[in-house]
Design a protein around this motif. Structure first.
Motif, mmCIF file in Angstrom:
data_model
loop_
_atom_site.group_PDB
_atom_site.id
_atom_site.type_symbol
_atom_site.label_atom_id
_atom_site.label_comp_id
_atom_site.label_asym_id
_atom_site.label_seq_id
_atom_site.Cartn_x
_atom_site.Cartn_y
_atom_site.Cartn_z
ATOM 1 N N ARG A 42 47.713 20.939 27.373
ATOM 2 C CA ARG A 42 46.579 20.954 27.988
ATOM 3 C C ARG A 42 46.507 22.459 28.447
ATOM 4 O O ARG A 42 47.163 22.747 29.062
ATOM 5 N N PRO A 43 45.311 22.944 28.154
ATOM 6 C CA PRO A 43 45.269 24.302 28.482
ATOM 7 C C PRO A 43 45.338 24.938 30.253
ATOM 8 O O PRO A 43 44.442 24.049 30.910
ATOM 9 N N ALA A 44 45.808 25.736 30.504
ATOM 10 C CA ALA A 44 45.963 25.978 31.890
ATOM 11 C C ALA A 44 46.020 27.410 32.332
ATOM 12 O O ALA A 44 46.634 28.217 31.160
ATOM 13 N N SER A 45 46.314 27.681 33.606
ATOM 14 C CA SER A 45 46.869 29.017 33.717
ATOM 15 C C SER A 45 47.641 28.804 35.233
ATOM 16 O O SER A 45 47.610 28.179 35.743
ATOM 17 N N ILE A 46 48.707 29.953 35.450
ATOM 18 C CA ILE A 46 49.005 30.069 36.742
ATOM 19 C C ILE A 46 48.623 31.437 37.282
ATOM 20 O O ILE A 46 48.419 32.184 36.654
ATOM 21 N N THR A 101 52.052 25.963 40.620
ATOM 22 C CA THR A 101 50.965 25.287 40.625
ATOM 23 C C THR A 101 50.203 25.618 39.084
ATOM 24 O O THR A 101 50.117 26.950 38.951
ATOM 25 N N ALA A 102 49.834 24.840 38.329
ATOM 26 C CA ALA A 102 48.864 24.940 37.244
ATOM 27 C C ALA A 102 47.538 24.602 37.370
ATOM 28 O O ALA A 102 47.273 23.661 38.166
ATOM 29 N N TYR A 103 46.840 25.472 37.041
ATOM 30 C CA TYR A 103 45.078 25.424 37.264
ATOM 31 C C TYR A 103 44.612 25.232 35.608
ATOM 32 O O TYR A 103 44.521 25.979 34.952
ATOM 33 N N TYR A 104 44.175 23.818 35.467
ATOM 34 C CA TYR A 104 43.591 23.421 34.143
ATOM 35 C C TYR A 104 42.387 23.844 33.910
ATOM 36 O O TYR A 104 41.439 24.268 34.872
ATOM 37 N N SER A 105 42.005 24.499 32.641
ATOM 38 C CA SER A 105 40.759 25.075 32.328
ATOM 39 C C SER A 105 39.968 24.072 31.351
ATOM 40 O O SER A 105 38.913 24.606 30.689
ATOM 41 N N ASP A 106 40.316 22.867 31.073
ATOM 42 C CA ASP A 106 39.477 21.975 30.394
ATOM 43 C C ASP A 106 38.640 21.039 30.953
ATOM 44 O O ASP A 106 37.803 20.223 30.220
ATOM 45 N N GLY A 107 38.305 21.138 32.435
ATOM 46 C CA GLY A 107 37.361 20.248 33.167
ATOM 47 C C GLY A 107 37.730 19.036 33.412
ATOM 48 O O GLY A 107 36.903 18.238 33.831
ATOM 49 N N GLN A 108 38.886 18.618 32.956
ATOM 50 C CA GLN A 108 39.434 17.141 33.211
ATOM 51 C C GLN A 108 40.083 17.114 34.606
ATOM 52 O O GLN A 108 40.562 17.987 35.049
#
Length: 145
Positions: A42-46, A101-108
Motif C-alpha cells: 500500500r503506497p504511503a509516506s513517513i 506513523t505512515a500516511y497512506y496516499s491511496d485514498g483508502q
C-alpha cells in the motif's frame, strides 16, 4: 560452578512495516518470503526522517529529524514471525526496528497507521549523501524490466 543460560533474542515484530528501499520491490519480497503471489503493498509516506545511502541502499536515520522531510514508500503486513526473521536477516545487523506513523496516499481507509520501520544502526562513517531510486537499483541488480 555457575549455570550458563542462553540469551534469547526477541523475535522481530509482525504487523505493518513501512518499506522505503529495496523491499519496495515486490519480486524481492516474493523471493525472500517464499510467497506464492506478489504481495499487497500500500503506497504511503513517513514524515520527519532523513536518510543517507549505505552503498546503494537507503539508510533511515532516526536521530536526524526534519519536519519538512517526506519519505515515500509502501506498507506491507508481515503476518508471521518467520517472515519477520527473513526480513531482519535481509536487512542485516546494520539496521534495527523502530516505529512511526505512515500516511497512506491511496485514498483508502484508514488514512494512517502505526508501522515498523528499519532504522540504520551501522557505522555512520559508511554513509554518503544521495538519493535512492528503486527502478535504478532494480536495473543495476538485473531485476524487473
Amino acid at each position: 560452578m555457575a549455570e550458563q543460560t542462553k540469551s534469547h533474542i526477541a523475535d522481530p515484530p509482525t504487523g505493518l512495516y513501512f518499506f522505503y528501499g529495496t523491499l519496495m520491490d515486490p519480486t524481492l519480497l516474493v523471493q525472500l518470503l517464499h510467497l506464492d503471489k506478489l504481495p499487497d503493498l500500500r503506497p504511503a509516506s513517513i514524515k520527519g526522517y532523513k536518510f543517507k545511502l549505505w552503498g546503494p541502499y537507503p539508510a533511515l536515520l532516526d536521530d536526524e529529524h526534519d519536519n519538512s522531510a517526506v519519505i515515500e514508500g509502501a506498507v506491507y503486513n508481515v503476518e508471521s514471525v518467520e517472515h519477520a526473521h527473513a526480513l531482519a536477516n535481509y536487512e542485516t545487523k546494520n539496521y534495527t526496528t523502530g516505529t512511526t506513523t505512515a500516511y497512506y496516499s491511496d485514498g483508502q481507509q484508514p488514512e494512517t497507521d502505526q508501522v515498523t520501520i528499519y532504522v540504520f544502526a551501522g557505522n555512520r562513517s559508511d554513509l554518503t549523501e544521495g538519493d535512492f531510486n528503486l527502478q535504478r537499483w532494480m536495473k543495476m541488480m538485473g531485476r524487473g524490466k
